[in-house]
Design a protein around this motif. Structure first.
Motif, mmCIF file in Angstrom:
data_model
loop_
_atom_site.group_PDB
_atom_site.id
_atom_site.type_symbol
_atom_site.label_atom_id
_atom_site.label_comp_id
_atom_site.label_asym_id
_atom_site.label_seq_id
_atom_site.Cartn_x
_atom_site.Cartn_y
_atom_site.Cartn_z
ATOM 1 N N GLU A 196 0.706 -1.044 -0.074
ATOM 2 C CA GLU A 196 0.257 0.069 -0.008
ATOM 3 C C GLU A 196 0.935 1.260 -0.059
ATOM 4 O OE1 GLU A 196 0.192 -1.554 4.162
ATOM 5 O OE2 GLU A 196 -0.137 -2.259 2.270
ATOM 6 N N GLN A 197 2.100 1.274 0.234
ATOM 7 C CA GLN A 197 3.108 2.323 0.066
ATOM 8 C C GLN A 197 4.202 2.259 -0.962
ATOM 9 O OE1 GLN A 197 5.118 2.637 3.937
ATOM 10 N NE2 GLN A 197 3.164 2.404 5.313
ATOM 11 N N HIS A 198 3.826 1.223 -1.671
ATOM 12 C CA HIS A 198 4.897 1.030 -3.130
ATOM 13 C C HIS A 198 4.721 2.467 -3.827
ATOM 14 C CE1 HIS A 198 5.385 -3.458 -3.411
ATOM 15 N NE2 HIS A 198 5.981 -2.890 -2.490
ATOM 16 N N ALA A 199 3.606 3.267 -3.897
ATOM 17 C CA ALA A 199 3.612 4.135 -4.886
ATOM 18 C C ALA A 199 4.372 5.555 -4.431
ATOM 19 C CB ALA A 199 2.056 4.834 -5.153
ATOM 20 N N LYS A 200 4.385 5.667 -2.883
ATOM 21 C CA LYS A 200 5.273 6.452 -2.079
ATOM 22 C C LYS A 200 6.681 6.116 -2.478
ATOM 23 C CE LYS A 200 1.782 8.196 1.130
ATOM 24 N NZ LYS A 200 1.321 8.260 2.608
ATOM 25 N N ALA A 201 6.881 4.955 -2.299
ATOM 26 C CA ALA A 201 8.317 4.514 -2.398
ATOM 27 C C ALA A 201 8.838 4.736 -3.527
ATOM 28 C CB ALA A 201 8.605 2.784 -1.968
ATOM 29 N N MET A 202 8.122 4.441 -4.658
ATOM 30 C CA MET A 202 8.505 4.820 -6.226
ATOM 31 C C MET A 202 8.689 6.279 -6.372
ATOM 32 S SD MET A 202 9.453 1.990 -7.721
ATOM 33 C CE MET A 202 10.299 1.757 -6.073
ATOM 34 N N ALA A 203 7.768 7.030 -5.914
ATOM 35 C CA ALA A 203 8.031 8.415 -5.796
ATOM 36 C C ALA A 203 9.371 9.001 -5.301
ATOM 37 C CB ALA A 203 6.665 9.212 -4.937
ATOM 38 N N VAL A 204 9.687 8.492 -4.107
ATOM 39 C CA VAL A 204 10.947 8.857 -3.560
ATOM 40 C C VAL A 204 11.968 8.337 -4.235
ATOM 41 C CG1 VAL A 204 12.369 8.667 -1.460
ATOM 42 C CG2 VAL A 204 9.664 8.935 -1.182
ATOM 43 N N TRP A 205 12.007 7.196 -4.821
ATOM 44 C CA TRP A 205 12.966 6.824 -5.650
ATOM 45 C C TRP A 205 13.196 7.386 -6.973
ATOM 46 C CZ3 TRP A 205 13.381 4.095 -10.328
ATOM 47 C CH2 TRP A 205 14.542 3.379 -10.689
ATOM 48 N N GLY A 206 12.120 7.729 -7.390
ATOM 49 C CA GLY A 206 11.970 8.500 -8.651
ATOM 50 C C GLY A 206 12.441 9.794 -8.690
ATOM 51 N N MET A 207 12.705 10.775 -7.613
ATOM 52 C CA MET A 207 13.228 11.924 -7.290
ATOM 53 C C MET A 207 14.698 11.771 -7.640
ATOM 54 S SD MET A 207 11.300 13.289 -3.933
ATOM 55 C CE MET A 207 9.368 13.370 -4.009
ATOM 56 N N GLY A 208 15.165 10.649 -7.125
ATOM 57 C CA GLY A 208 16.993 10.879 -7.152
ATOM 58 C C GLY A 208 17.189 10.381 -9.000
ATOM 59 N N ILE A 209 16.482 9.414 -9.488
ATOM 60 C CA ILE A 209 16.591 9.039 -10.892
ATOM 61 C C ILE A 209 16.435 10.057 -11.782
ATOM 62 C CG2 ILE A 209 14.611 7.989 -11.189
ATOM 63 C CD1 ILE A 209 16.445 5.380 -12.323
ATOM 64 N N MET A 210 15.437 10.755 -11.616
ATOM 65 C CA MET A 210 14.818 11.693 -12.554
ATOM 66 C C MET A 210 15.597 13.103 -12.413
ATOM 67 S SD MET A 210 12.859 10.059 -14.448
ATOM 68 C CE MET A 210 12.050 10.932 -15.378
ATOM 69 N N VAL A 211 15.871 13.562 -11.132
ATOM 70 C CA VAL A 211 16.417 14.898 -10.726
ATOM 71 C C VAL A 211 17.984 14.725 -11.121
ATOM 72 C CG1 VAL A 211 16.868 16.708 -9.195
ATOM 73 C CG2 VAL A 211 14.719 15.255 -9.474
ATOM 74 N N GLY A 212 18.614 13.697 -11.078
ATOM 75 C CA GLY A 212 20.020 13.560 -11.207
ATOM 76 C C GLY A 212 20.505 13.931 -12.351
ATOM 77 N N PRO A 213 19.888 13.435 -13.625
ATOM 78 C CA PRO A 213 20.399 13.902 -14.815
ATOM 79 C C PRO A 213 20.371 15.507 -15.237
ATOM 80 C CG PRO A 213 18.930 11.962 -15.040
ATOM 81 C CD PRO A 213 18.975 12.409 -13.818
ATOM 82 N N ILE A 214 19.416 15.997 -14.625
ATOM 83 C CA ILE A 214 19.094 17.409 -14.593
ATOM 84 C C ILE A 214 20.088 18.264 -13.890
ATOM 85 C CG2 ILE A 214 17.533 19.196 -14.333
ATOM 86 C CD1 ILE A 214 15.278 17.338 -14.743
ATOM 87 N N MET A 215 20.497 17.824 -12.722
ATOM 88 C CA MET A 215 21.504 18.548 -11.903
ATOM 89 C C MET A 215 22.612 18.138 -12.056
ATOM 90 S SD MET A 215 19.395 20.369 -10.089
ATOM 91 C CE MET A 215 20.705 21.147 -9.199
ATOM 92 N N GLY A 216 23.139 17.130 -12.907
ATOM 93 C CA GLY A 216 24.452 16.555 -13.062
ATOM 94 C C GLY A 216 25.437 17.772 -13.807
ATOM 95 N N PRO A 217 24.796 18.263 -14.716
ATOM 96 C CA PRO A 217 25.629 19.263 -15.801
ATOM 97 C C PRO A 217 25.781 20.662 -14.884
ATOM 98 C CG PRO A 217 24.030 18.413 -17.267
ATOM 99 C CD PRO A 217 23.630 17.898 -15.865
ATOM 100 N N ILE A 218 24.858 20.890 -14.033
ATOM 101 C CA ILE A 218 24.844 22.131 -13.152
ATOM 102 C C ILE A 218 25.944 21.994 -12.214
ATOM 103 C CG2 ILE A 218 23.596 23.736 -11.638
ATOM 104 C CD1 ILE A 218 21.160 22.748 -13.037
ATOM 105 N N ILE A 219 25.983 20.957 -11.598
ATOM 106 C CA ILE A 219 27.026 20.517 -10.299
ATOM 107 C C ILE A 219 28.296 20.544 -11.010
ATOM 108 C CG2 ILE A 219 27.618 18.984 -8.594
ATOM 109 C CD1 ILE A 219 24.661 18.217 -8.085
ATOM 110 N N GLY A 220 28.343 19.782 -12.192
ATOM 111 C CA GLY A 220 29.488 19.691 -12.838
ATOM 112 C C GLY A 220 30.130 20.832 -13.315
#
Length: 512
Positions: free
Chosen positions: A141-165
Motif C-alpha cells: 500500500e506504500q509502493h507508490a510513495k516508495a517509487m515517488a521517493v526513488w524516482g526523485m533521485g533518478i529523474m532529478v540526477g540527470p538534470i542537476m548533473g551538468p549544473i553541479i559538474g
C-alpha cells in the motif's frame, strides 16, 4: 485473480531496524550513480587539455562508462541471486567509491578510460538493486510513495548533473566531479553495511551464451549510437560493422530467450503485459528526458547566447516540476487509476514540447522556465506511475531482473533519442542554411551592397561573417524546432498504448 497478482498480494515485507535512514542511504547511492552519468559532460574540454587527449578521443570518457554499464546491468538479477543482494549492493557502492577516486587521479586518457569502465561496471547494479530494495522494505500500500521517493533521485540526477559538474569545474577542478563521490560514498556505505537486508541466496544457472550475445549486441549498439554522428553514420565502415554486430547479437539473444532451455531471464516474467509495456514506456521516457536535456544546453548557449551558469539556472525548474509531480503521483496513487496518470503525463509532456516547438529567436527566458516546469511535471507523472504499474502484477522474485531491464531500456532509449535528435539537428541545420543563404541577394542586403563589401577589406569580411553567423543561428533554430516536433510525436503516439495496460489489483487495507 491471476497467479502473479496473488503473488504480489502475498509479498512479504522485509523488516529493517531504521527504515528512514536506510532509505537515505539507498537514495544517496542512487543519486551518486545517476549524477555520474551526466556530471562529466561539461568537464570534457578541461579533461582534454589535462589528459593530453584529442577532441575525438576524449569522448571515450563518456562512452566507456555507458558501455560498461550497459553490458554489466543485465547481470544484476543473477549476481543478486547467486551472491546475495546485500553483498552485491555493498560491493557495488564500494567499487564505485574506489573507482571514482581512481578517475580523479588519472594522469592520461588510457588510465581514465580504464577507470571509467570499472566505475560503470560498479555503478550498473546500483539502480536496479536500489529499486528492488525500496519495494522489498515497503508494504504494497506504500509502493507508490516508495517509487515517488526513488524516482526523485533518478529523474532529478540527470538534470542537476551538468549544473553541479559545471560549478565544480569552474570553481575547483574537473577532478572534483569524481572526488565528491568519496565522502558521500563512505557515508552511504556505512548506512548500507549497518542496515541493508538481503534476500536468500539461490543457486541459479548462468546463461553464458545468452549473456554473451546480449553483451555483444548492446556494446555494438551503444558504440554505434555514441559514435554515429562523429563518423557520419553508415558512410563509415566502423558504424556498419557495429550495426551488423548489434543486429546479430540482439537477434541471437532473442531467439535463445524464446527457445533455450535455461535462458538468462525467466520467460514467465516477459509474458507479463504490464512489464512489456513498461519497457516500452521507459524507453520513451529515456528518449524524451535525456534527448531534451542534451538539446537544451547547447541551444541556449549557441542560439541565445546564455552563459553556462545562467543556462543551468534556467533549466533548473525542470527538476522542480519533476519533484512536484512525483510527490503528487504518490499522493494520488491510491485514489486515481495510475494508467490515467500515465496518459495525463504523456499529454502534458507532448504539450510542453509543442510549446517548445513554437519558441522564437527574440523571446525571453520565461518560456524556457515555464515549459521546463510543465515538462518536468509530465515526465514525473509518467515515471512514478509506470514503475508502480510495471511491478504491480509481477511476482516479487522477478523484481531485480525486471528492475535491471527497465533501467537498461531507459538508458538505451536515452542513447537512441540523443543520436536521432543530434543527427536530425545536423541535417536540418545544413539544409536550412543552404535555403536561407540562397535568399541572400543584393536586394535583401540593401543598403549593404555585396560588391562594395568585397572591396572593404577586413571590415567587409567581418560583415560577411556576421551575416553568415546569423544565417547559421536561424538554421540551427529550425533544426531544434524540428527535433521538438519529433519528440512531441513520440509522446502523442504513446498515449493510446496506455489503454493496453492492466489496472493494478486493489491495494489491501491495513487498518492503520
Amino acid at each position: 485473480m491471476s497467479a502473479s497478482a496473488a503473488a504480489a498480494h502475498g509479498q512479504p515485507v522485509v523488516e529493517v531496524s531504521n527504515k528512514p535512514l536506510l532509505i537515505v542511504g539507498i537514495m544517496l547511492a542512487m543519486i551518486m550513480q545517476v549524477l555520474d552519468s551526466t556530471i562529466a559532460n561539461v568537464a570534457l574540454p578541461h579533461m582534454q587539455a589535462s589528459l593530453g587527449a584529442t577532441f575525438d578521443s576524449v569522448s571515450w570518457v563518456l562512452t566507456s562508462y555507458i558501455l560498461a554499464t550497459a553490458i554489466a546491468m543485465p547481470l544484476t538479477g543473477w549476481l543478486s541471486d547467486r551472491f546475495g543482494s546485500r553483498r552485491l549492493f555493498i560491493f557495488s557502492v564500494a567499487g564505485f567509491i574506489v573507482t571514482s577516486m581512481l578517475c580523479g587521479i588519472a594522469v592520461n586518457l588510457p588510465e581514465m578510460v580504464l577507470f571509467r569502465v570499472l566505475q560503470g561496471a560498479s555503478a550498473a547494479f546500483v539502480g536496479p538493486l536500489s529499486q528492488s530494495v525500496m519495494l522489498d522494505i515497503t508494504p504494497r500500500e506504500q509502493h507508490a510513495k516508495a517509487m515517488a521517493v526513488w524516482g526523485m533521485g533518478i529523474m532529478v540526477g540527470p538534470i542537476m548533473g551538468p549544473i553541479i559538474g559545471g560549478w565544480l569545474t569552474d570553481n575547483y577542478n574537473w577532478r572534483w566531479i569524481f572526488y565528491i563521490n568519496v565522502p558521500i560514498g563512505i557515508a552511504t556505505l556505512a548506512i548500507l553495511i549497518a542496515l541493508l537486508p538481503s534476500r536468500p541466496v539461490l543457486r541459479r544457472s548462468f546463461d553464458l551464451f545468452g549473456f554473451s550475445m546480449l553483451a555483444v549486441g548492446l556494446a555494438a549498439l551503444q558504440l554505434m549510437l555514441d559514435r554515429g554522428h562523429q563518423e557520419d553514420w553508415l558512410q563509415s565502415w566502423e558504424i556498419r560493422i557495429e550495426l551488423g554486430l548489434a543486429i546479430i547479437g540482439i537477434w541471437l539473444f532473442l531467439v535463445h530467450m524464446a527457445t533455450g532451455r535455461r535462458p538468462m531471464f525467466d520467460r514467465d516474467m516477459l509474458k507479463n503485459r504490464n512489464l512489456l509495456l513498461g519497457l516500452f514506456f521507459m524507453t520513451n521516457i529515456g528518449a524524451l528526458l535525456m534527448a531534451t536535456m542534451a538539446l537544451l544546453p547547447p541551444m541556449l548557449q549557441t542560439v541565445y547566447g546564455y552563459p553556462v551558469i545562467e543556462t543551468g539556472l534556467v533549466l533548473a525548474p525542470r527538476g522542480i516540476g519533476v519533484l512536484f509531480s512525483l510527490a503528487l503521483a504518490g499522493i494520488l496513487a491510491g485514489r486515481v487509476d495510475p494508467r490515467a496518470l500515465i496518459g495525463t503525463g504523456m499529454a502534458i509532456t507532448a504539450a510542453s514540447l509543442w510549446w517548445m516547438a513554437h519558441w522564437s529567436l527574440d523571446m525571453s527566458f520565461h518560456p524556457v522556465i515555464w515549459s521546463g516546469l510543465l515538462q518536468g511535471a509530465g515526465i514525473g507523472l509518467i515515471f512514478s506511475s509506470m514503475n508502480l504499474v510495471a511491478f504491480a502484477t509481477l511476482p516479487p522474485r522477478h523484481r531485480t531482473d525486471a528492475a535491471s531491464l527497465l533501467y537498461l531500456v531507459r538508458n538505451l532509449g536515452a542513447s537512441v533519442g540523443i543520436s536521432i535528435c543530434t543527427a536530425q539537428l545536423a541535417r536540418t541545420t545544413q539544409a536550412s542554411h543552404e535555403i536561407l543563404a540562397g535568399n541572400i541577394t543584393e536586394t535583401s542586403l540593401a543598403p549593404l551592397n555585396p560588391h562594395l563589401l568585397e572591396g572593404a577589406g577586413s571590415v567587409g569580411a567581418s560583415l560577411f561573417s556576421m551575416i553568415d553567423a546569423e544565417i547559421t543561428r536561424q538554421a540551427m533554430m529550425i533544426g531544434y524546432i524540428n527535433d521538438f516536433y519529433l519528440l512531441m510525436t513520440v509522446a502523442l503516439v504513446s498515449i493510446p498504448l496506455v489503454l493496453l495496460l492492466k489496472r493494478p489489483p486493489p491495494v489491501p487495507t491495513t487498518g492503520r
